[in-house]
Scaffold this motif. Structure first.
Motif, PDB file in Angstrom:
ATOM      1  N   UNK A 157       0.867  -1.176   0.000  1.00 20.47           N
ATOM      2  CA  UNK A 157       0.000   0.000   0.000  1.00 20.47           C
ATOM      3  C   UNK A 157       0.911   1.235   0.000  1.00 20.47           C
ATOM      4  N   UNK A 158       0.730   2.081  -0.994  1.00 20.09           N
ATOM      5  CA  UNK A 158       1.526   3.304  -1.114  1.00 20.09           C
ATOM      6  C   UNK A 158       0.595   4.494  -0.920  1.00 20.09           C
ATOM      7  N   UNK A 159       0.872   5.292   0.086  1.00 16.51           N
ATOM      8  CA  UNK A 159       0.036   6.449   0.402  1.00 16.51           C
ATOM      9  C   UNK A 159       0.865   7.720   0.287  1.00 16.51           C
ATOM     10  N   UNK A 160       0.397   8.634  -0.533  1.00 18.57           N
ATOM     11  CA  UNK A 160       0.982   9.969  -0.653  1.00 18.57           C
ATOM     12  C   UNK A 160      -0.198  10.924  -0.716  1.00 18.57           C
ATOM     13  N   UNK A 161      -0.720  11.234   0.456  1.00 14.41           N
ATOM     14  CA  UNK A 161      -1.986  11.967   0.609  1.00 14.41           C
ATOM     15  C   UNK A 161      -2.144  13.081  -0.427  1.00 14.41           C
ATOM     16  N   UNK A 162      -3.287  13.051  -1.162  1.00 14.15           N
ATOM     17  CA  UNK A 162      -4.456  12.163  -1.068  1.00 14.15           C
ATOM     18  C   UNK A 162      -4.439  11.012  -2.080  1.00 14.15           C
ATOM     19  N   UNK A 163      -3.279  10.676  -2.577  1.00 14.76           N
ATOM     20  CA  UNK A 163      -3.192   9.597  -3.565  1.00 14.76           C
ATOM     21  C   UNK A 163      -2.864   8.263  -2.877  1.00 14.76           C
ATOM     22  N   UNK A 177      -7.147   8.995  -6.169  1.00 14.28           N
ATOM     23  CA  UNK A 177      -7.089  10.142  -5.258  1.00 14.28           C
ATOM     24  C   UNK A 177      -8.405  10.138  -4.498  1.00 14.28           C
ATOM     25  N   UNK A 178      -8.351   9.818  -3.204  1.00 11.61           N
ATOM     26  CA  UNK A 178      -9.600   9.650  -2.462  1.00 11.61           C
ATOM     27  C   UNK A 178     -10.348  10.957  -2.243  1.00 11.61           C
ATOM     28  N   UNK A 179      -9.656  12.091  -2.239  1.00 15.90           N
ATOM     29  CA  UNK A 179     -10.361  13.366  -2.130  1.00 15.90           C
ATOM     30  C   UNK A 179     -11.062  13.702  -3.441  1.00 15.90           C
ATOM     31  N   UNK A 187     -19.296   6.823  -2.665  1.00 16.60           N
ATOM     32  CA  UNK A 187     -20.091   5.752  -3.258  1.00 16.60           C
ATOM     33  C   UNK A 187     -21.123   5.192  -2.287  1.00 16.60           C
ATOM     34  N   UNK A 188     -20.791   5.212  -0.987  1.00 19.87           N
ATOM     35  CA  UNK A 188     -21.746   4.685  -0.007  1.00 19.87           C
ATOM     36  C   UNK A 188     -22.679   5.763   0.541  1.00 19.87           C
ATOM     37  N   UNK A 189     -22.539   6.990   0.005  1.00 19.56           N
ATOM     38  CA  UNK A 189     -23.419   8.104   0.374  1.00 19.56           C
ATOM     39  C   UNK A 189     -23.349   8.438   1.863  1.00 19.56           C
ATOM     40  N   UNK A 190     -22.186   8.203   2.456  1.00 17.97           N
ATOM     41  CA  UNK A 190     -21.989   8.529   3.866  1.00 17.97           C
ATOM     42  C   UNK A 190     -20.865   9.546   4.017  1.00 17.97           C
ATOM     43  N   UNK A 191     -20.836  10.186   5.160  1.00 17.36           N
ATOM     44  CA  UNK A 191     -19.777  11.141   5.446  1.00 17.36           C
ATOM     45  C   UNK A 191     -18.489  10.403   5.805  1.00 17.36           C
ATOM     46  N   UNK A 192     -17.386  10.837   5.223  1.00 13.66           N
ATOM     47  CA  UNK A 192     -16.073  10.249   5.493  1.00 13.66           C
ATOM     48  C   UNK A 192     -15.093  11.373   5.849  1.00 13.66           C
ATOM     49  N   UNK A 193     -15.241  11.965   7.040  1.00 10.21           N
ATOM     50  CA  UNK A 193     -14.343  13.060   7.416  1.00 10.21           C
ATOM     51  C   UNK A 193     -12.885  12.641   7.459  1.00 10.21           C
ATOM     52  N   UNK A 194     -12.630  11.352   7.651  1.00  8.81           N
ATOM     53  CA  UNK A 194     -11.252  10.867   7.717  1.00  8.81           C
ATOM     54  C   UNK A 194     -10.493  10.983   6.411  1.00  8.81           C
ATOM     55  N   UNK A 195     -11.191  11.201   5.303  1.00 12.51           N
ATOM     56  CA  UNK A 195     -10.498  11.376   4.025  1.00 12.51           C
ATOM     57  C   UNK A 195      -9.595  12.600   4.045  1.00 12.51           C
ATOM     58  N   UNK A 196      -9.913  13.551   4.878  1.00 14.67           N
ATOM     59  CA  UNK A 196      -9.111  14.779   4.978  1.00 14.67           C
ATOM     60  C   UNK A 196      -7.851  14.575   5.819  1.00 14.67           C
ATOM     61  N   UNK A 197      -7.837  13.535   6.618  1.00 13.35           N
ATOM     62  CA  UNK A 197      -6.685  13.300   7.490  1.00 13.35           C
ATOM     63  C   UNK A 197      -5.475  12.877   6.667  1.00 13.35           C
ATOM     64  N   UNK A 198      -4.325  13.456   6.991  1.00  6.80           N
ATOM     65  CA  UNK A 198      -3.096  13.128   6.265  1.00  6.80           C
ATOM     66  C   UNK A 198      -2.124  12.309   7.109  1.00  6.80           C
ATOM     67  N   UNK A 199      -2.520  11.974   8.328  1.00  5.39           N
ATOM     68  CA  UNK A 199      -1.687  11.107   9.167  1.00  5.39           C
ATOM     69  C   UNK A 199      -2.569  10.440  10.219  1.00  5.39           C
TER      70      UNK A 199
END
Length: 222
Positions: A157-163, A177-179, A187-199
């Protein structure tokens, strides 16, 4: 005779150089990686240390009828390359949490990558974002690259926020890019505030099934 001796020596020399080059490449690929799991105990991890245990060089989750809970790294990570191997049991469901806090549902307050036996009959009607390797609720992964249940799988798994990129058994099954993917809604029509987290913490997210993990290594990126 001398020519034959020279030829034999040359072949041995070439083989020796080839082996050393291969070994050098192997070492080079591991430069900068650190073990997240020492193979002996759960030092450096926090969370449910009853359902999760160290056994024979593996982290084993064996919830014995319970949900299993979560096991997180003590340390928080931002951008990284993570290597690990996992072995599923029939119908097994788990998850890899990234950028997660220690409280709350990591799929929403952080991000969850599915770890799942896609071939189990009970998962015949999953949503596209629920299959193995998917960023849960956000980005679907390609299917068809899991080894048969009981065999070991290798995942990077390679993470380079937001990629993010997920490589399973040598095949890229997710890249995105999850953002950007959630800009018009998830896709699940729910809130995902954690997508903004970078660590945040990296963790294994139990869903009541037996799963084995080993060779867990990480390289932090800037």
């Amino acid at each position: 005779m001398q020519k034959s001796t020279f030829l034999s020596a040359w072949i041995v020399s070439v083989l020796f150089l080839s082996i050393n080059f291969s070994q050098a490449q192997s070492v080079s690929k591991e430069d900068g990686f650190k073990r997240l799991f020492n193979g002996e105990n759960l030092d450096g991890w926090v969370g449910n240390k009853e359902s999760y245990r160290a056994e024979n060089g593996m982290i084993v989750i064996d919830p014995q009828g319970g949900g299993g809970g979560n096991l997180y790294t003590e340390k928080e990570y931002g951008n990284f390359i993570l290597h690990f191997e996992f072995q599923l049991t029939p119908g097994a469901n788990n998850g890899l949490g990234i950028h997660a806090p220690l409280e709350g549902d990591a799929a929403y307050v952080g991000k969850e990558l599915q770890i799942l036996d896609n071939r189990a009959k009970k998962y015949a009607e999953l949503e596209v974002y629920q299959y193995h390797g998917s960023v849960y609720g956000v980005i679907p992964a390609r299917r068809g690259f899991l080894n048969p249940v009981g065999e070991w799988n290798k995942q990077t798994v390679i993470v380079n926020h937001p990629k993010i990129q997920v490589i399973l058994n040598g095949e890229t099954i997710l890249q995105g890019d999850y953002l950007e993917a959630s800009k018009e809604g998830t896709l699940d029509h729910k809130e995902h505030p954690g997508l903004e987290r970078s660590s945040g913490h990296i963790g294994f997210l139990g869903h009541g099934d037996v799963v084995h993990f080993r060779n867990i290594r990480i390289k932090e990126l800037k």
